[in-house]
Design a protein around this motif. Structure first.
Motif, PDB file in Angstrom:
ATOM      1  N   PHE A 101       0.829  -1.207   0.000  1.00 34.23           N
ATOM      2  CA  PHE A 101       0.000   0.000   0.000  1.00 34.23           C
ATOM      3  C   PHE A 101       0.858   1.249   0.000  1.00 34.23           C
ATOM      4  O   PHE A 101       2.062   1.199   0.222  1.00 34.23           O
ATOM      5  N   PHE A 102       0.216   2.376  -0.248  1.00 26.78           N
ATOM      6  CA  PHE A 102       0.890   3.667  -0.169  1.00 26.78           C
ATOM      7  C   PHE A 102      -0.110   4.748   0.208  1.00 26.78           C
ATOM      8  O   PHE A 102      -1.330   4.547   0.122  1.00 26.78           O
ATOM      9  N   ARG A 103       0.408   5.871   0.631  1.00 29.87           N
ATOM     10  CA  ARG A 103      -0.416   7.015   1.025  1.00 29.87           C
ATOM     11  C   ARG A 103      -1.060   7.630  -0.211  1.00 29.87           C
ATOM     12  O   ARG A 103      -0.453   7.734  -1.263  1.00 29.87           O
ATOM     13  N   SER A 104      -2.286   8.023  -0.044  1.00 34.83           N
ATOM     14  CA  SER A 104      -3.057   8.687  -1.085  1.00 34.83           C
ATOM     15  C   SER A 104      -3.614   9.978  -0.494  1.00 34.83           C
ATOM     16  O   SER A 104      -3.520  10.190   0.715  1.00 34.83           O
ATOM     17  N   PHE A 105      -4.171  10.824  -1.325  1.00 35.46           N
ATOM     18  CA  PHE A 105      -4.768  12.053  -0.820  1.00 35.46           C
ATOM     19  C   PHE A 105      -6.045  12.355  -1.579  1.00 35.46           C
ATOM     20  O   PHE A 105      -6.070  12.291  -2.809  1.00 35.46           O
ATOM     21  N   SER A 106      -7.105  12.675  -0.856  1.00 31.57           N
ATOM     22  CA  SER A 106      -8.371  13.064  -1.460  1.00 31.57           C
ATOM     23  C   SER A 106      -8.530  14.572  -1.366  1.00 31.57           C
ATOM     24  O   SER A 106      -8.627  15.126  -0.265  1.00 31.57           O
ATOM     25  N   THR A 107      -8.569  15.213  -2.506  1.00 33.23           N
ATOM     26  CA  THR A 107      -8.817  16.657  -2.505  1.00 33.23           C
ATOM     27  C   THR A 107     -10.255  16.948  -2.091  1.00 33.23           C
ATOM     28  O   THR A 107     -10.535  18.002  -1.539  1.00 33.23           O
ATOM     29  N   TRP A 108     -11.142  16.012  -2.311  1.00 31.77           N
ATOM     30  CA  TRP A 108     -12.538  16.218  -1.939  1.00 31.77           C
ATOM     31  C   TRP A 108     -12.723  16.146  -0.430  1.00 31.77           C
ATOM     32  O   TRP A 108     -13.478  16.915   0.141  1.00 31.77           O
ATOM     33  N   PHE A 109     -12.043  15.210   0.217  1.00 30.56           N
ATOM     34  CA  PHE A 109     -12.109  15.120   1.675  1.00 30.56           C
ATOM     35  C   PHE A 109     -11.123  16.075   2.346  1.00 30.56           C
ATOM     36  O   PHE A 109     -11.267  16.403   3.515  1.00 30.56           O
ATOM     37  N   GLY A 110     -10.084  16.429   1.614  1.00 32.27           N
ATOM     38  CA  GLY A 110      -9.036  17.259   2.197  1.00 32.27           C
ATOM     39  C   GLY A 110      -8.190  16.515   3.201  1.00 32.27           C
ATOM     40  O   GLY A 110      -7.587  17.113   4.091  1.00 32.27           O
ATOM     41  N   ARG A 111      -8.111  15.200   3.049  1.00 31.15           N
ATOM     42  CA  ARG A 111      -7.398  14.352   4.009  1.00 31.15           C
ATOM     43  C   ARG A 111      -6.705  13.208   3.280  1.00 31.15           C
ATOM     44  O   ARG A 111      -7.145  12.777   2.215  1.00 31.15           O
ATOM     45  N   PRO A 112      -5.647  12.672   3.879  1.00 30.75           N
ATOM     46  CA  PRO A 112      -4.981  11.520   3.277  1.00 30.75           C
ATOM     47  C   PRO A 112      -5.715  10.221   3.567  1.00 30.75           C
ATOM     48  O   PRO A 112      -6.537  10.139   4.485  1.00 30.75           O
ATOM     49  N   GLY A 113      -5.388   9.234   2.767  1.00 30.51           N
ATOM     50  CA  GLY A 113      -5.930   7.898   2.935  1.00 30.51           C
ATOM     51  C   GLY A 113      -4.898   6.887   2.486  1.00 30.51           C
ATOM     52  O   GLY A 113      -3.749   7.224   2.190  1.00 30.51           O
ATOM     53  N   LEU A 114      -5.310   5.643   2.427  1.00 28.76           N
ATOM     54  CA  LEU A 114      -4.425   4.547   2.078  1.00 28.76           C
ATOM     55  C   LEU A 114      -4.928   3.921   0.789  1.00 28.76           C
ATOM     56  O   LEU A 114      -6.127   3.681   0.639  1.00 28.76           O
ATOM     57  N   TYR A 115      -4.027   3.674  -0.143  1.00 25.69           N
ATOM     58  CA  TYR A 115      -4.374   2.991  -1.378  1.00 25.69           C
ATOM     59  C   TYR A 115      -3.724   1.619  -1.359  1.00 25.69           C
ATOM     60  O   TYR A 115      -2.501   1.507  -1.248  1.00 25.69           O
ATOM     61  N   VAL A 116      -4.530   0.579  -1.442  1.00 29.94           N
ATOM     62  CA  VAL A 116      -4.019  -0.788  -1.505  1.00 29.94           C
ATOM     63  C   VAL A 116      -3.745  -1.111  -2.967  1.00 29.94           C
ATOM     64  O   VAL A 116      -4.666  -1.154  -3.782  1.00 29.94           O
ATOM     65  N   GLN A 117      -2.477  -1.316  -3.271  1.00 33.68           N
ATOM     66  CA  GLN A 117      -2.090  -1.663  -4.637  1.00 33.68           C
ATOM     67  C   GLN A 117      -2.216  -3.161  -4.880  1.00 33.68           C
ATOM     68  O   GLN A 117      -2.700  -3.572  -5.921  1.00 33.68           O
ATOM     69  N   ASP A 118      -1.765  -3.953  -3.911  1.00 30.09           N
ATOM     70  CA  ASP A 118      -1.788  -5.408  -4.079  1.00 30.09           C
ATOM     71  C   ASP A 118      -2.092  -6.088  -2.754  1.00 30.09           C
ATOM     72  O   ASP A 118      -1.467  -5.787  -1.736  1.00 30.09           O
ATOM     73  N   LEU A 119      -3.038  -6.996  -2.787  1.00 33.26           N
ATOM     74  CA  LEU A 119      -3.334  -7.869  -1.648  1.00 33.26           C
ATOM     75  C   LEU A 119      -3.343  -9.285  -2.196  1.00 33.26           C
ATOM     76  O   LEU A 119      -4.058  -9.574  -3.163  1.00 33.26           O
ATOM     77  N   VAL A 120      -2.540 -10.143  -1.594  1.00 31.18           N
ATOM     78  CA  VAL A 120      -2.489 -11.528  -2.068  1.00 31.18           C
ATOM     79  C   VAL A 120      -2.249 -12.453  -0.886  1.00 31.18           C
ATOM     80  O   VAL A 120      -1.507 -12.125   0.032  1.00 31.18           O
ATOM     81  N   VAL A 121      -2.927 -13.590  -0.931  1.00 31.20           N
ATOM     82  CA  VAL A 121      -2.714 -14.653   0.048  1.00 31.20           C
ATOM     83  C   VAL A 121      -2.308 -15.889  -0.736  1.00 31.20           C
ATOM     84  O   VAL A 121      -2.945 -16.249  -1.740  1.00 31.20           O
ATOM     85  N   ASP A 122      -1.228 -16.524  -0.298  1.00 32.83           N
ATOM     86  CA  ASP A 122      -0.729 -17.719  -0.952  1.00 32.83           C
ATOM     87  C   ASP A 122      -1.828 -18.776  -0.968  1.00 32.83           C
ATOM     88  O   ASP A 122      -2.564 -18.943   0.006  1.00 32.83           O
ATOM     89  N   ASP A 123      -1.926 -19.486  -2.087  1.00 38.28           N
ATOM     90  CA  ASP A 123      -2.974 -20.497  -2.244  1.00 38.28           C
ATOM     91  C   ASP A 123      -3.027 -21.487  -1.084  1.00 38.28           C
ATOM     92  O   ASP A 123      -4.105 -21.884  -0.654  1.00 38.28           O
ATOM     93  N   ALA A 124      -1.889 -21.878  -0.555  1.00 40.84           N
ATOM     94  CA  ALA A 124      -1.845 -22.859   0.533  1.00 40.84           C
ATOM     95  C   ALA A 124      -2.431 -22.309   1.836  1.00 40.84           C
ATOM     96  O   ALA A 124      -2.727 -23.076   2.746  1.00 40.84           O
ATOM     97  N   HIS A 125      -2.618 -20.996   1.913  1.00 40.65           N
ATOM     98  CA  HIS A 125      -3.101 -20.383   3.154  1.00 40.65           C
ATOM     99  C   HIS A 125      -4.466 -19.715   2.991  1.00 40.65           C
ATOM    100  O   HIS A 125      -4.940 -19.050   3.913  1.00 40.65           O
ATOM    101  N   ARG A 126      -5.097 -19.907   1.864  1.00 39.74           N
ATOM    102  CA  ARG A 126      -6.411 -19.285   1.645  1.00 39.74           C
ATOM    103  C   ARG A 126      -7.466 -19.912   2.548  1.00 39.74           C
ATOM    104  O   ARG A 126      -7.356 -21.053   2.953  1.00 39.74           O
ATOM    105  N   GLY A 127      -8.491 -19.120   2.839  1.00 40.38           N
ATOM    106  CA  GLY A 127      -9.591 -19.616   3.658  1.00 40.38           C
ATOM    107  C   GLY A 127      -9.327 -19.558   5.147  1.00 40.38           C
ATOM    108  O   GLY A 127     -10.080 -20.119   5.935  1.00 40.38           O
ATOM    109  N   ARG A 128      -8.259 -18.878   5.554  1.00 38.88           N
ATOM    110  CA  ARG A 128      -7.899 -18.807   6.972  1.00 38.88           C
ATOM    111  C   ARG A 128      -8.084 -17.407   7.545  1.00 38.88           C
ATOM    112  O   ARG A 128      -7.692 -17.141   8.670  1.00 38.88           O
ATOM    113  N   GLY A 129      -8.622 -16.486   6.763  1.00 44.88           N
ATOM    114  CA  GLY A 129      -8.837 -15.132   7.258  1.00 44.88           C
ATOM    115  C   GLY A 129      -7.605 -14.247   7.178  1.00 44.88           C
ATOM    116  O   GLY A 129      -7.583 -13.166   7.764  1.00 44.88           O
ATOM    117  N   ILE A 130      -6.587 -14.669   6.444  1.00 44.79           N
ATOM    118  CA  ILE A 130      -5.344 -13.907   6.375  1.00 44.79           C
ATOM    119  C   ILE A 130      -5.529 -12.602   5.606  1.00 44.79           C
ATOM    120  O   ILE A 130      -5.026 -11.556   6.020  1.00 44.79           O
TER     121      ILE A 130
END
Length: 168
Positions: A72-101
């Motif tokens: 992830f990285f920091r983002s900024f909303s001019t409409w809110f006038g506040r920063p936020g978080l942008y998730v670029q990539d989320l991945v869970v290894d196939d062997a660990h899927r279904g565990r809430g990771i």
């Protein structure tokens, strides 16, 4: 499948770039677009762990191995006038899927954002990744029909940048 109780979440370190890159390849394979991955571990090291960091990455570990990641990285909303978080990539290894990771990673990312005074999370989902869409909706994300993501890459990017340089 093991419960997620044995999962720990930590910030990635420079020595984790090979694992981060492997996670990107896993995600690209899952969505059927491995050819789009142009980054290398050296790119990740240069841009994620130097003085001018372009991103941060959380890693989920279980049983001594990397089970997932959230880049992830920091983002900024001019409409809110506040920063936020942008998730670029989320991945869970196939062997660990279904565990809430994946959820654990997203909850930690949200907690980090909140602790920094950031007020939102945004992300994009491959238009055919219905599993991811359902996952994010279950967490409370909404699909913003009024937003479309556009990109400028390769020769088109170079041409636009060149045109600016030529007008000076």
């Amino acid at each position: 499948m093991k419960p997620s109780a044995d999962v720990t979440i930590r910030f990635a370190e420079a020595g984790d770039v090979d694992e981060i890159h492997r996670g990107l390849l896993t995600l690209a394979t899952h969505v059927g677009d491995v050819r789009k991955i142009k980054s290398t571990p050296a790119d990740l090291l240069a841009h994620g762990f130097g003085d001018d960091r372009a991103f941060e990455c959380l890693l989920a570990e279980s049983g001594g191995e990397i089970a997932g990641m959230c880049l992830f990285f920091r983002s900024f909303s001019t409409w809110f006038g506040r920063p936020g978080l942008y998730v670029q990539d989320l991945v869970v290894d196939d062997a660990h899927r279904g565990r809430g990771i994946g959820e654990k990673l997203m909850r930690r990312a949200a907690a980090i954002a909140k602790s920094r005074g950031w007020i939102y999370i945004r992300l994009a989902v491959d238009h055919e990744n219905h599993t991811a869409m359902a996952f994010y909706e279950r967490l409370g994300f909404i699909h913003r029909y009024d937003d479309l993501i556009y990109g400028l890459y390769g020769e088109a990017f170079d041409a636009l940048a060149r045109e600016e340089g030529e007008t000076r």
